[in-house]
Design an enzyme around this catalytic site. Structure first.
Site, short mmCIF file in Angstrom:
data_model
loop_
_atom_site.label_atom_id
_atom_site.label_comp_id
_atom_site.label_asym_id
_atom_site.label_seq_id
_atom_site.Cartn_x
_atom_site.Cartn_y
_atom_site.Cartn_z
N GLU A 289 -41.86 113.64 40.71
CA GLU A 289 -41.97 114.62 41.69
C GLU A 289 -40.65 115.72 41.47
OE1 GLU A 289 -42.37 115.09 46.52
OE2 GLU A 289 -41.21 113.33 45.59
N LYS A 349 -49.83 117.78 46.88
CA LYS A 349 -49.57 116.86 47.81
C LYS A 349 -50.13 116.99 49.10
CE LYS A 349 -45.50 114.40 49.55
NZ LYS A 349 -43.66 114.50 49.43
N CYS A 400 -44.85 110.31 46.25
CA CYS A 400 -43.84 109.98 47.05
C CYS A 400 -44.04 109.32 48.40
CB CYS A 400 -42.79 111.15 47.08
SG CYS A 400 -41.06 110.75 47.62
#
Length: 531
Positions: A289, A349, A400
Site C-alpha cells: 500500500e 480500498k 492494510c
C-alpha cells in the site's frame, strides 16, 4: 430447575482494614487482568497469559456487588488492555488521540463486563459470559465509524493451541473458546475452594466448571484436520517487495517520489537476481500500500518508473497507489500492472480508516488536535471486492486496515481467491508493535480461510504466511528487501468461510437471550418485593 445459582454473593469482611484492602485489590486486579490480555498479544509469544487474564477478570466481576461496580472494574480492565495495546496510534500525533481512542474503546469492554457480571449467578455462567464478550467485540467491530476491531482476543492467538477454532467458526468462535476457557479456570478454582471451605463436594457444579475448561481445548484439537496447507490447485511463486522509506514519521507522504523509487529499484534488483540465477523467477510481484503515492494516471514520471520496473521483472505486479480524481475524494487503490500493457485492473480500498484516511467531524476534532489538517483531502471507499487474476492465480486483496474486519477478507475468498494479499503501509507508526499485531491478524486469517497470505509492507514487517498460519519468510523493519517463495494455492472453503457471520450471530443470540432472562428474573423479583 432454578435458573439462578443459590450460592450467596461474596460479602465484604466486617473488619475495616480488610474491607479497605478488598476495595483496593479489586480495581488493581481488574487493571492487571487487562495488562495480562495485552501481554498475550504479539510480538510476545505469551498467548497463554490470556487465560489467567480472564480468570482474574472473572474473580473481579464475581466480587462486584452492583452492576455499576462491575462497569467500573470492566473499564479499568479495558484501560489496562487497550492503553498499552494502542500506544502506536500516538506515535507521531501525541498522547491525546491515543488515550482518547483507548478510553472510548474501553467503554465497550466496561459495558461487556457489566453484562457478564449480571449472568454470573446462572448455571454454566462461563458459557454465557464468553458469549457476552463476543457480543461486545461484535459491537466494537461495527460502531462508531464502521468499527475498530483491533484487539479482538482472536488476534492474539496466532501461536496458540486454540488457533484451529478459527477454521471452524472464524474469529468469533476462536475468541469465544479462549474466553470460555479463562472463565472456566476461575470457576473451577472457585468450586474447589468452596469444597475445601464447606467440606461438601459440589460434584455437579465442579464437573460443569471443568467441562468449560476442557471443551474449547477439545474442540480446538478436533478442529486440527481443518488446518490444511496442501496445494489443492498447485503452487505459485510470489514475490513481495519492501522498498522501505527514507524517514520515519507522518512526513512519509512528503517523500512520495523517494518511496516509489525505492520500490522500483528493489524490483529491478530482484529482476537482476532472477537473471543471474540468485532468485527464483516469480509468477507475480506484490508491492505494498502507498508504494506510489504519486498518481500514475496523472503523473507521467511515476508511470514511467513503474512501467520500467514491471517490464524488467516481466510478470504482473500489483502497485499500491493514491489516485487523485479531479473532483471528489481520493482513492487508496491497488493497480494490476501488466508488463507491456500497463494498468489493466484496479481495487479501491473499501474500508478507509477514520481519523487516518478521512476525518469525521473535522471541525470538532480540530479543537483537540491540529494534526487533522494533515489529511487535507479525505479518502473515499470503494464498493467492489478485490480479486485480481495474476498469471492464472486468483489473488484476493485486503488493504492494510481491512485485515482487521472479518467481512473484508472473507469476501475475497468467496469470490474465488486462491491466495490473499494484505498490502500495508506502517511507516507512520515507527518501530512500534503495530506491525506485529497486524501480522498476527494475517496469520489468523490464513487459518480461518485456509489460504496462503502474503503481506507486503513499505517498511516492514513483510511476510509470506502458509495456510496453516506459519510464517514461511519475513523481513526486518525499515530495510529494503524482497521475499520470493513458492506457496500452495487452495480453493476449498473452511467451515468458517462457508458460514460467514452465522457463528457470531448464534453467540450474540445466546448472549442476548441470557441477558434477557436475567433482566426478566430481576424484574419479577422487584415486582414481588414491591408487592
Amino acid at each position: 430447575m432454578t435458573p439462578v445459582d443459590t450460592e450467596q454473593p461474596v460479602r465484604a469482611p466486617r473488619d475495616g482494614a480488610h474491607r479497605l484492602l478488598l476495595r483496593l485489590a479489586r480495581p488493581g486486579a481488574a487493571a492487571l487482568s487487562g495488562v495480562l490480555l495485552y501481554l498475550s498479544f504479539p510480538p510476545r509469544p505469551l498467548w497463554w497469559l490470556v487465560l489467567p487474564g480472564f480468570a482474574l477478570l472473572g474473580w473481579c466481576l464475581r466480587t462486584a456487588h452492583r452492576p455499576r461496580a462491575a462497569l467500573g472494574l470492566g473499564y479499568l480492565a479495558g484501560l489496562g488492555f487497550l492503553v498499552p495495546l494502542l500506544i502506536w496510534t500516538g506515535e507521531e500525533v501525541g498522547a491525546l488521540p491515543w488515550l482518547a481512542l483507548a478510553a472510548v474503546e474501553a467503554l465497550f469492554i466496561a459495558v461487556t463486563c457489566m453484562g457478564i457480571a449480571l449472568l454470573m449467578r446462572l448455571p454454566l455462567w462461563p458459557v454465557w459470559g464468553a458469549a457476552v464478550w463476543v457480543l461486545g467485540e461484535a459491537a466494537r467491530a461495527r460502531v462508531p465509524f464502521g468499527g475498530f476491531p483491533w484487539g479482538k482476543i482472536a488476534f492474539g492467538q496466532a501461536d496458540s493451541v486454540f488457533l484451529p477454532l478459527a477454521a471452524l467458526g472464524g474469529t468469533p468462535v476462536l475468541g469465544f473458546g479462549v474466553v470460555l476457557c479463562g472463565f472456566g479456570l476461575y470457576e473451577t478454582a472457585r468450586r474447589i475452594r468452596s469444597y475445601r471451605t464447606s467440606g461438601e463436594p459440589p460434584r455437579g457444579p465442579l464437573a460443569a466448571a471443568v467441562l468449560t475448561v476442557f471443551l474449547p481445548v477439545t474442540a480446538a484439537l478436533a478442529a486440527l484436520p481443518l488446518v490444511d496447507d496442501s496445494a489443492e490447485d498447485g503452487t505459485a511463486t510470489v514475490a513481495a517487495v519492501q522498498g522501505n522509506v527514507p524517514r520515519l514519521g507522518l512526513d512519509f507522504n512528503s517523500q512520495r517520489r523517494a518511496v516509489l523509487d525505492n520500490h522500483a529499484r528493489r524490483t529491478e534488483q530482484l529482476a537482476a537476481d532472477v537473471a543471474a540465477g540468485r532468485a527464483a523467477k516469480p509468477d507475480f510481484v506484490l508491492w505494498p500500500e502507498n508504494s506510489s503515492d504519486l498518481d500514475p494516471y496523472r503523473n507521467g514520471d511515476a508511470r514511467l518508473v513503474i512501467d520500467q520496473a514491471v517490464r524488467k521483472i516481466g510478470v504482473p505486479t500489483v502497485i499500491g497507489a493514491v489516485v487523485t480524481p479531479d473532483t471528489g475524494r481520493l482513492r487508496n487503490t491497488l493497480i494490476q500492472w501488466e508488463p507491456g500493457r500497463g494498468p489493466v485492473a484496479t481495487y479501491d480500498k473499501r474500508h478507509v480508516q477514520p481519523f487516518g484516511e478521512y476525518i469525521p467531524m473535522r471541525s470538532f476534532v480540530r479543537l483537540f488536535s491540529s494534526d487533522v489538517d494533515r489529511v487535507s483531502r479525505d479518502f473515499g471507499p470503494g464498493d467492489k471486492v478485490g480479486v485480481f487474476d495474476l498469471a492464472g492465480t486468483k489473488v484476493g486483496l485486503a488493504t492494510c486496515y481491512e485485515a482487521a474486519f472479518d467481512w473484508a477478507v472473507r469476501d475475497t475468498v468467496t469470490h474465488g481467491a486462491q491466495l490473499i494479499s494484505v498490502p500495508s503501509n506502517n511507516a507512520t507508526f515507527g518501530r512500534s508493535e503495530m506491525t506485529y499485531q497486524q501480522l498476527a491478524m494475517s496469520r489468523v486469517r490464513a487459518v480461518e480461510h485456509g489460504r496462503s497470505v502474503v503481506v507486503p509492507v513499505t517498511s516492514g514487517v513483510s511476510a509470506v504466511i502458509r495456510p496453516d498460519g506459519t510464517i514461511e519468510q519475513q523481513t526486518r523493519m525499515f530495510t529494503p528487501d524482497a521475499l520470493v517463495a513458492k506457496v500452495p494455492l487452495r480453493s476449498s472453503l473452511t467451515p468458517a468461510t462457508r458460514m460467514g457471520t452465522l457463528p457470531e450471530g448464534v453467540l450474540v443470540a445466546l448472549a442476548v437471550g441470557a441477558l434477557g432472562w436475567v433482566g426478566y428474573a430481576r424484574a419479577r423479583e422487584r415486582s414481588r418485593n414491591a408487592g
